[in-house]
Write a protein that holds these residues in place. Structure first.
Motif, PDB file in Angstrom:
ATOM      1  N   VAL A 111       0.990  -1.321  -0.054  1.00 33.04           N
ATOM      2  CA  VAL A 111       0.076  -0.096  -0.012  1.00 33.04           C
ATOM      3  C   VAL A 111       0.897   1.289  -0.042  1.00 33.04           C
ATOM      4  N   LEU A 112       2.080   1.354   0.981  1.00 35.98           N
ATOM      5  CA  LEU A 112       2.740   2.281   0.801  1.00 35.98           C
ATOM      6  C   LEU A 112       3.474   2.592  -0.429  1.00 35.98           C
ATOM      7  N   SER A 113       3.859   1.534  -1.054  1.00 32.05           N
ATOM      8  CA  SER A 113       4.544   1.476  -2.387  1.00 32.05           C
ATOM      9  C   SER A 113       3.538   1.935  -3.358  1.00 32.05           C
ATOM     10  N   ILE A 114       2.226   1.853  -3.386  1.00 37.38           N
ATOM     11  CA  ILE A 114       1.530   2.359  -4.297  1.00 37.38           C
ATOM     12  C   ILE A 114       1.155   3.996  -3.885  1.00 37.38           C
ATOM     13  N   PRO A 140       7.423  15.382   2.577  1.00 33.75           N
ATOM     14  CA  PRO A 140       7.655  14.597   4.139  1.00 33.75           C
ATOM     15  C   PRO A 140       6.807  13.254   4.225  1.00 33.75           C
ATOM     16  N   ILE A 141       5.725  13.481   3.336  1.00 29.71           N
ATOM     17  CA  ILE A 141       4.985  11.925   3.263  1.00 29.71           C
ATOM     18  C   ILE A 141       5.756  10.922   2.633  1.00 29.71           C
ATOM     19  N   ASP A 142       6.472  11.031   1.515  1.00 27.83           N
ATOM     20  CA  ASP A 142       7.376  10.270   0.690  1.00 27.83           C
ATOM     21  C   ASP A 142       8.698   9.755   1.612  1.00 27.83           C
ATOM     22  N   LEU A 143       8.996  10.863   2.444  1.00 30.89           N
ATOM     23  CA  LEU A 143      10.235  10.720   3.223  1.00 30.89           C
ATOM     24  C   LEU A 143       9.696   9.404   4.239  1.00 30.89           C
ATOM     25  N   THR A 144       8.722   9.714   4.743  1.00 33.34           N
ATOM     26  CA  THR A 144       8.040   8.870   5.851  1.00 33.34           C
ATOM     27  C   THR A 144       7.957   7.472   5.376  1.00 33.34           C
ATOM     28  N   PHE A 145       7.485   7.317   4.277  1.00 31.12           N
ATOM     29  CA  PHE A 145       7.130   6.035   3.438  1.00 31.12           C
ATOM     30  C   PHE A 145       8.367   5.211   3.115  1.00 31.12           C
TER      31      PHE A 145
END
Length: 1126
Positions: A111-114, A140-145
């Motif tokens: 899910v995070l990859s999507i 920041p969201i992508d960094l958390t992923f």
């Protein structure tokens, strides 16, 4: 996937910075350095570890001594290794899909990859040359992923056994080329798209995630998810690479040839390239982009040619074959399931649609467990007006509901006769019956069963109902029954088979005999209710009336009060026809047999043309026709015919039988008697140990068999049992006199015959020679030169190639066929009627050994045809158009497929076939016996004798026996009327020489089924007849008496094959059967007391023979009254 950019008053985008070449290189180099350095470190570590282990092996003694001295350090080292192994196992279990935590981690990563891929789609709207600042909320969201991806990557790395292989996995490469740039962006305070498009490769895990979520449950859904994930991941990844290189330009040109290409345009270019269309409105301009397109075009050809059609096919198949069958009120249909293949469907449709040609009102719904192949789809399209395919299983109630099985006329289950494991095939089909009967107990079931002992399970189903039309077609029982009848009477196997064949091929015969044979193949077994005007007449009277007046051959009737449960072949004069009697005819069409229903004694008495007999205008049908004297030859009354003898004809009347019964009441002879089983249908003896019947090659002089039956069996210790009791039972039928029983010698593997012996040990006169029919010495050891017939059988095939299933059978047939028997006069072992043409005295002749071969694959007939030695074979490779089949030397059970349609339309025909080939047993007889068994031991002597008093099939020569006194006999109709009117013998067909002696040196004969009334006869013709039990067609000089003792039923093998019968069942039932002893006189030859005896062959000649190991078959004591013979 795109978002609107916020701009300031000057029109500049907020939070966007220009990415220099150095910044872009930093993002790319971070991934490359991480990948290459990590791979180098892992490789060096592996080399170092191997060198240390190698050095330890060289200095093993010293190191071992140091380890012993440093025990504490060693224990710490082992403990650390143990903890490391346990830790790695725990992580590996944690990451697997077998645990809830592992499943949650896998779903979360996907899910995070999507989500990361969606962020890439959003950021791709910006120019590739720009960098997003941290004012962009997606960074920041992508960094958390990516932080979570780093954690998951570390866990996977620790759990991996082979670190280098893990490093080179696709998911690892995706993480390595997408995670490090995220940390670089945190350091540089700016983010660049770079290689983040590689996250699209995570879509390949979509099928596994859907399986974990239980979103897909079928194989088609899983296949579709897999194909879809491959196509989407390939498109998104390729589009990301095109988007990167086209917007950045070639590095060596410093981006001068770049173009502003959106991600959507890149996807459009990739899809156009994949479909090989290429409109040219969007093209690659950079050298890197064009090079990539060149290689991608080659890969897209494979992708588009394989995966896209499969996806489309899945949609079409799902929509076409997974929908429910629409049941319409008033529309008849049947459901067919089981072995749904091209061959089985073709054979079933050909046979089913031919029964009511042009009048088919019943649709066929095939329920298959796998989607149909392209060839099978073509067949369904050709028969789309009659056939429908629905994908599903009879074991699932949901699929049974989709085909509306509760509204069907019947459910037919097809078996695979060429399967490698017959037991598994039967078990799966029985489970289908259980599922259907549990779904709806009232559904009519017709099932094909391969092994005879498995059919016993079906009547035990509580909802199984014979009267409702439920029926069983047992392949082993019918095939071996046909073979046994062919051994008893030459050509009878082909005669019976031809009555149930459905011939398609149109051929042009070259020889006169071929025209006659093909013309006779048009005759079939048909049923028709008889006119009420025939009620009260005897069967011979009605049969003669039908033959002369209606040109119909009536062979059997259904008589409800008969002991056999209904069907009687050629009943005696004591049987009177009742109203609404069902008759069985041998005729060409159903239109012809309608005459028997329309016949009116008043309206049709002066009609001489059978074609003019139709529905009359009589309003009352209460009158009866009794005499029939106008059309029948003079009949011999019972008073005139009592005790008469016409050149060997002997009549044993019921009055003498009754006197014998009254005399025998109260006497019981156990040790000196012939035995019948409890059904009275078969001869029986005490259980014989296999050691007593095993023959040795060196003891040929001790067992000089003559006029015996040799059965060559191919099977080993691991072969599936073919059920040889089904072959022996017709050969031990009680309607044949005791002296006419032929010895049966089995040649085969002792290991295989040991497994079959527990079902054979209660039948008399059976012997076993361990060996092989491929060895000529074994054939000579059983005196095959003097045998009446040699049958070649094999167990169910184990070979995967259908062309090789008959290899051993063909080789054995060639070996036996190469043997020649020289003689100057007709041998006493072969009756004169089957050796016509051997009349020149003093001249030496050669003949071949009579062979009857069973072929599993009918297309292998061309191997057998080489033995014919005749010119002018029937064209084509069809077995039933071959010379070998027409002469009665080959048999194949392939025609048994047609019995499924026959049983649906008219189950009475199947009942008659079972009665003819199994020695008298039918499903009605089995029901009758089971009812008697449940109600108690009510088998009276009269009932048992009446079961034995049934017709037997045989061959009569025009130049011998009672046919010498039939005059005139120039045509078949004259012989038919003479035999039936005077002796009650029913003629069925002819067995004629193919040609004269010069063109037919082996004196082969061919079968003619139901010749026309005016068919001219030849002096050498043999006649197939249904001979009553109380008729003996040959002279018998010496007489003695025999007695029949009713023994426990041995006609069928026990249903539980793991519990064979006891060694001496007679001893357990002596006291119970002492009051039902039956004495029946049989004309015999000399007593059997001597080991050498003279027996009466079927030709009426005496032949000496030795009976080894016949301790259980003894003559009755002297002093009993002997019937007077004239």
């Amino acid at each position: 996937m795109f978002r609107t950019k916020q701009r300031n008053d000057n029109g500049e985008e907020m939070g966007k910075l220009s990415c220099t070449t150095e910044i872009q290189a930093a993002f790319i180099l971070s991934s490359l350095v991480t990948f290459l350095s990590g791979l180098l470190i892992l490789f060096l570590f592996r080399l170092l570890w191997r060198s240390i282990k190698k050095r330890q092996n060289i200095k093993g003694t010293g190191i071992l001594l140091k380890l012993i001295l440093a025990r504490s350090s060693r224990n710490k080292h082992l403990k650390s290794l143990y903890l490391h192994g346990v830790f790695r196992d725990r992580i590996e279990m944690l990451l697997s899909a077998q645990t809830v935590v592992g499943q949650v981690l896998m779903i979360l990563v996907f899910v995070l990859s999507i989500g990361s891929l969606i962020i890439y789609f959003i950021n791709s709207a910006d120019p590739v040359g720009s960098c997003s600042s941290y004012e962009d909320k997606t960074i920041p969201i992508d960094l958390t992923f990516n932080a979570f991806f780093t954690f998951y990557f570390g866990l996977r790395f620790l759990a991996a056994d082979d670190k280098i292989r893990f490093w080179l996995e696709m998911n690892s490469i995706v993480d390595i080329f997408t995670i490090p740039p995220t940390f670089i962006s945190y350091y540089l305070k700016s983010n660049w798209l770079g290689l983040r498009f590689l996250r699209a490769l995570r879509l390949l895990e979509l099928p596994q995630i859907l399986q974990i979520l239980r979103a897909i449950r079928t194989s088609n859904a899983l296949k579709f998810a897999k194909l879809l994930s491959i196509v989407l991941s390939t498109w998104f990844t390729a589009a990301g690479f095109i988007h990167l290189v086209e917007n950045s330009g070639d590095p060596w040109l410093k981006g001068r040839n770049s173009q502003n290409l959106t991600y959507f345009d890149s996807i459009y270019l990739v899809m156009a390239t994949t479909s090989t269309v290429g409109f040219g409105d969007v093209v690659a301009k950079t050298s890197l982009g064009r090079t990539f397109i060149m290689f991608f075009t080659l890969g897209s050809l494979i992708l588009f040619a394989n995966y896209i059609p499969e996806i489309v096919e899945l949609f079409i198949t799902k929509r076409t074959y997974t929908s429910s069958y629409e049941v319409l009120k008033g529309k008849k249909f049947i459901v067919v399931c089981g072995n749904i293949t091209v061959d089985s469907v073709t054979a079933f449709l050909r046979n089913f649609l031919r029964h009511k040609s042009g009048e088919i009102h019943t649709e066929i719904v095939f329920l298959g467990e796998v989607p149909p192949s392209l060839e099978l789809q073509t067949i369904f399209k050709c028969y789309m007006a009659y056939a429908t395919f629905v994908s599903g299983s009879a074991l699932k109630w949901e699929d049974l509901r989709r085909v509306g099985v509760e509204s069907s006329e019947a459910c037919l289950i097809i078996a695979n006769p060429l399967c490698s494991d017959s037991h598994d095939e039967d078990t799966s089909n029985i489970m289908r019956v259980l599922s259907i009967k549990n779904y709806n107990p009232n559904i009519r079931i017709i099932i094909q069963i391969l092994q005879s002992h498995n059919k016993d399970f079906l009547p035990k189903i509580p909802s199984w109902n014979w009267t409702n039309g439920d029926n069983i077609i047992c392949f082993a029982e019918l095939k071996l029954g046909f073979m046994a009848q062919g051994c008893l009477v030459p050509g009878l196997c082909t005669f019976l088979t031809s009555l149930f064949l459905e011939q398609n091929s149109k051929v042009c015969p070259k020889q006169p005999w071929q025209k006659i044979f093909l013309s006779s193949l048009k005759n079939k077994i048909l049923t028709q209710r008889l006119s009420d005007d025939l009620a009260g007449m005897t069967f011979p009277e009605v049969s003669l009336l039908c033959f002369v007046k209606l040109h119909l051959m009536l062979i059997a009737i259904e008589h409800k009060s008969s002991p056999s449960g209904g069907l009687i072949l050629n009943p005696s004069t004591q049987v009177k026809l009742q109203r609404n009697t069902l008759g069985f005819f041998i005729a060409e069409s159903a239109k012809d047999v309608k005459r028997a229903f329309f016949y009116c004694a008043t309206c049709h008495s002066d009609v001489h043309s059978p074609e003019l007999i139709g529905k009359c205008s009589c309003k009352s049908k209460n009158h009866r026709h009794f005499s029939g004297a106008k059309i029948m030859p003079k009949t011999i009354s019972k008073k005139e015919s009592h005790g008469t003898t016409i050149r060997g004809f002997v009549s044993r009347e019921d009055s003498s039988t009754n006197s014998i019964l009254s005399y025998a009441e109260g006497s019981f002879l156990l040790e000196e008697s012939d035995y019948l089983d409890s059904s009275g249908m078969f001869y029986w003896c005490k259980a014989t140990h296999l050691e007593k019947v095993i023959l040795k090659r060196t003891d040929k002089s001790k067992h000089e068999f003559r006029n015996h039956i040799v059965a060559c069996i191919f099977g080993d210790a691991h072969s599936t049992l073919m059920g040889l009791q089904n072959f022996v039972m017709p050969l031990r039928a009680s309607n044949y006199p005791r002296q006419e029983l032929k010895d049966i010698v089995f040649i085969g593997s002792l290991e295989y015959l040991q497994r079959e012996w527990r079902f054979l040990r209660n039948f008399p006169q059976i012997y076993v020679l361990p060996g092989s029919a491929l060895y000529t010495g074994d054939l000579h050891a059983v005196n095959i030169e003097e045998c009446s017939m040699c049958a070649v059988l094999s167990s169910p095939p184990m070979s995967s190639s259908q062309a090789l299933v008959d290899t051993q059978i063909i080789m054995a047939t060639l070996n036996i066929g190469s043997l020649r028997i020289s003689f100057s006069d007709p041998t006493p072992t072969e009756p004169d009627e089957t050796s016509q043409g051997f009349s020149e005295a003093g001249k030496s002749y050669c003949r071949r050994i009579p062979i009857l071969t069973e072929l599993k694959n009918p297309s292998n007939i061309h191997f057998i045809e080489q033995l014919g030695g005749m010119e002018g074979h029937l064209p084509g490779t069809s077995l039933h158009l071959s010379t070998s089949f027409s002469t009665g030397s080959v048999f194949s059970g392939s025609f048994l497929d047609s019995l499924l349609a026959t049983a649906f339309y008219n189950y009475h025909v199947l009942e008659l076939l079972q009665m003819l080939v199994t020695g008298g047993m039918s499903s009605q007889m089995e029901q009758h016996l089971k009812k008697e068994k449940l109600c108690g031991p009510s088998n009276s002597c009269t009932a048992l004798l009446s079961r034995r008093n049934r017709c037997k099939l045989g061959l009569l020569s025009l130049s011998q026996t009672i046919l010498l006194d039939i005059e005139p006999k120039k045509t078949f109709g004259q012989v038919f009327c003479g035999l039936l009117n005077n002796f009650g013998i029913l003629c069925l067909g002819l067995y004629r020489l193919i040609d004269d002696q010069e063109r037919n040196p082996d004196h082969k004969r061919f079968v003619i089924t139901r010749p026309a009334n005016e068919f001219k006869l030849l002096p050498s013709d043999l006649v197939f007849c249904a001979i009553p039990f109380n008729i003996s067609c040959h002279e018998k000089d010496n007489s003695s008496c025999g007695s029949i003792i009713i023994a426990p039923q041995a006609s069928k093998a026990p249903a539980d094959i793991n519990n064979p019968p006891t060694d001496n069942p007679v001893g357990q039932t002596t006291t119970q059967l002492s009051n039902t002893s039956v004495h029946l006189w049989e004309p015999k030859t000399t007593p059997v007391g001597n080991s050498k005896q003279s027996i009466l062959t079927q030709s009426g000649e005496l032949s000496p023979r030795t009976h080894p190991g016949q301790e259980n078959m003894k003559e009755p004591p002297q002093g009993l009254p002997v019937p007077i013979q004239t």
